[in-house]
Design an enzyme around this catalytic site. Structure first.
Site, PDB file in Angstrom:
ATOM      1  N   SER A   1       0.789  -1.225   0.000  1.00  0.00           N
ATOM      2  CA  SER A   1       0.000   0.000   0.000  1.00  0.00           C
ATOM      3  C   SER A   1       0.825   1.280   0.000  1.00  0.00           C
ATOM      4  CB  SER A   1      -0.936   0.016   1.211  1.00  0.00           C
ATOM      5  OG  SER A   1      -0.197  -0.182   2.392  1.00  0.00           O
TER       6      SER A   1
ATOM      7  N   ASP B   1      -3.730   7.524   8.173  1.00  0.00           N
ATOM      8  CA  ASP B   1      -4.606   6.561   8.838  1.00  0.00           C
ATOM      9  C   ASP B   1      -3.771   5.661   9.750  1.00  0.00           C
ATOM     10  OD1 ASP B   1      -3.494   4.500   7.332  1.00  0.00           O
ATOM     11  OD2 ASP B   1      -5.219   4.269   6.006  1.00  0.00           O
TER      12      ASP B   1
ATOM     13  N   HIS C   1      -0.655   4.372   7.440  1.00  0.00           N
ATOM     14  CA  HIS C   1      -0.030   4.995   6.270  1.00  0.00           C
ATOM     15  C   HIS C   1       0.316   6.467   6.466  1.00  0.00           C
ATOM     16  CE1 HIS C   1      -2.572   1.590   4.848  1.00  0.00           C
ATOM     17  NE2 HIS C   1      -1.443   1.291   4.240  1.00  0.00           N
TER      18      HIS C   1
END
Ligand code: NAG
Ligand code: NAG
Ligand code: NAG
Ligand code: NAG
Ligand code: NAG
Ligand code: NAG
Length: 368
Positions: free
Chosen positions: A39, A330, A333
């Site tokens: 990610s 978040d 991340h």
């Protein structure tokens, strides 16, 4: 589960890929950027997977993307990712997800990264494109380029391209968060060995396809991300997770050194993501941050509950007003502000943080 879906997608993609590829030297004459991993690097891949989304995978809903794109793009950040800033430094356009490259033109590279992916196929199996499958996609892209551009030109693009990879955290996080039985019977060292072994195989695979320049992102002190702080309850970093990250990074740098001696022409950059992140956690104001423990978006202690956007089974979450003051957007991340700083370090940072070559140098070297 994943395979038939993915094949269906790929078939559709290949049917129309590179139809209009021609000798437009404007954007990719000098360089290409091939992006792999998880990610940290995913610019929308998972939005193309028709999969269930309960565990991880997607971020193609608000407030993701609010700072820069003003709409969600599938990136796990309020804005741009490290790879977006690297592309900018290299004077390339934003590199599109491989699964999005319909309608033809090859513009500066391809992004194969998939949120939640690990080096081990077991990691979030069924929800992600794992690293080995990403390598298979690179092989398919190389074949396609050869067909469309001729083998000489394709070979040059593949050889001069930079292969930017972020992988590993999910292999350790997944068992810690969701499946404690996975690593139960083996030592930390053995689990690191397994992850590094699989990464090594993939690097060799990319070399075999023709890649020569590799940029590896180490693992950050993921024991200190809001999602992990929430689990320790008193807010301190998880020492177990940070030790895994350290072991992983040591083993990774050792493998890179070995590959450099063993494989003719193999060049690499290693980004010490651990130190770069720790430095910001220890001295927030020096880097313009106000908050480095709590996430901008999420719920619960440290907003470490992974509920940002309200689409992962829980619809209530809080959102900060100024993501630029936060290190983490978040639970897991970084914010765009942090990503910009990390990319700057990778591009031309000090050799204690990016070594032995900066990305700037890696892009410049004209083949071997
Ligand atoms: C493309 O290459 C040709 C010949 O090398 C050059 O004349 C032309 O200006 C280039 N086009 C662009 C957009 O850079
Ligand atoms: C997704 O979830 C539905 C319903 O829960 C299930 O029937 C289906 O098999 C799942 N698909 C995948 C790919 O996991
Ligand atoms: C956890 O890992 C074990 C061993 O690989 C596997 O059998 C089991 O299905 C996994 N459970 C989940 C929830 O993924
Ligand atoms: C790669 O990972 C698998 C588990 O997915 C493991 O069984 C295998 O030993 C690993 N390979 C290497 C070379 O470490
Ligand atoms: C926080 O809890 C962990 C165990 O979860 C413990 O090891 C650590 O010492 C505690 N830290 C503080 C500051 O209380
Ligand atoms: C996240 O929040 C939801 C709803 O408040 C709660 O049910 C869940 O247990 C929380 N998860 C964690 C890991 O704290």
């Amino acid at each position: 589960m994943l395979t038939p879906t993915l094949h269906t997608v790929l078939f559709a993609v290949f049917a129309s890929l590179f139809v209009s590829a021609h000798c437009d030297n404007r954007s990719w004459k000098d360089a290409a950027l091939f992006i792999f991993g998880d990610s940290l690097n995913d610019a929308g891949t998972n939005a193309y997977l028709y999969l269930n989304t309960t565990v991880v995978s997607r971020s193609n809903f608000p407030p993701y993307g609010e700072t820069f794109f003003h709409h969600p793009t599938g990136r796990y950040s309020d804005g741009r990712l490290i790879v977006d800033f690297i592309a900018e430094h290299a004077k390339l356009p934003l590199i599109p997800p491989y699964l999005q490259m319909k309608g033809g033109e090859f513009m500066g590279g391809a992004n194969f990264a998939s949120s939640g992916a690990g080096a081990l196929v077991e990691t979030y199996r069924g929800y992600v494109v794992d690293l080995k499958t990403q390598l298979k996609q690179l092989e398919q892209l190389e074949k396609k380029l050869r067909k469309e551009m001729g083998s000489e030109k394709a070979k040059r693009i593949i050889k001069d391209g930079v292969y930017l990879i972020s992988i590993g955290s999910n292999d350790y996080l997944f068992p810690l968060l969701y499946n404690s039985t996975l690593f139960q019977s083996i030592s930390m060292e053995d689990s690191v060995g397994m992850v590094i072994g699989n990464i090594t195989n993939v690097l060799e695979g990319m070399y075999k396809v023709g890649g020569r320049k590799f940029a590896m992102i180490g693992i950050l002190p993921f024991g200190c991300v809001p999602g992990m702080r929430a689990l320790t309850r008193n807010g301190s970093c998880s020492g177990e997770a940070n030790n895994l990250a350290k072991l992983h990074n040591i083993a990774l740098t050792s493998v890179l050194t070995k590959l450099e001696t063993r494989l003719q022409g193999f060049e690499y950059s290693y980004f010490d993501f651990y130190t770069a992140t720790r430095e910001r956690i220890q001295h927030p104001s020096k880097y313009g941050f106000k908050e480095v423990e709590t996430a901008c978006c999420g719920s619960g202690p440290y907003r470490g509950n992974f509920t940002c956007g309200g689409k992962r089974g829980v619809n209530k979450f809080s959102l900060c007003r100024h993501p630029g003051k936060y290190l983490f957007f978040d639970a897991f991340h970084p914010t765009e502000r942090a990503n910009r700083q990390f990319a700057q370090l990778m591009w031309n940072g000090n050799p204690t943080i990016i070594k032995p070559h900066t990305l700037k140098a890696l892009f410049k070297h004209e083949g071997i």
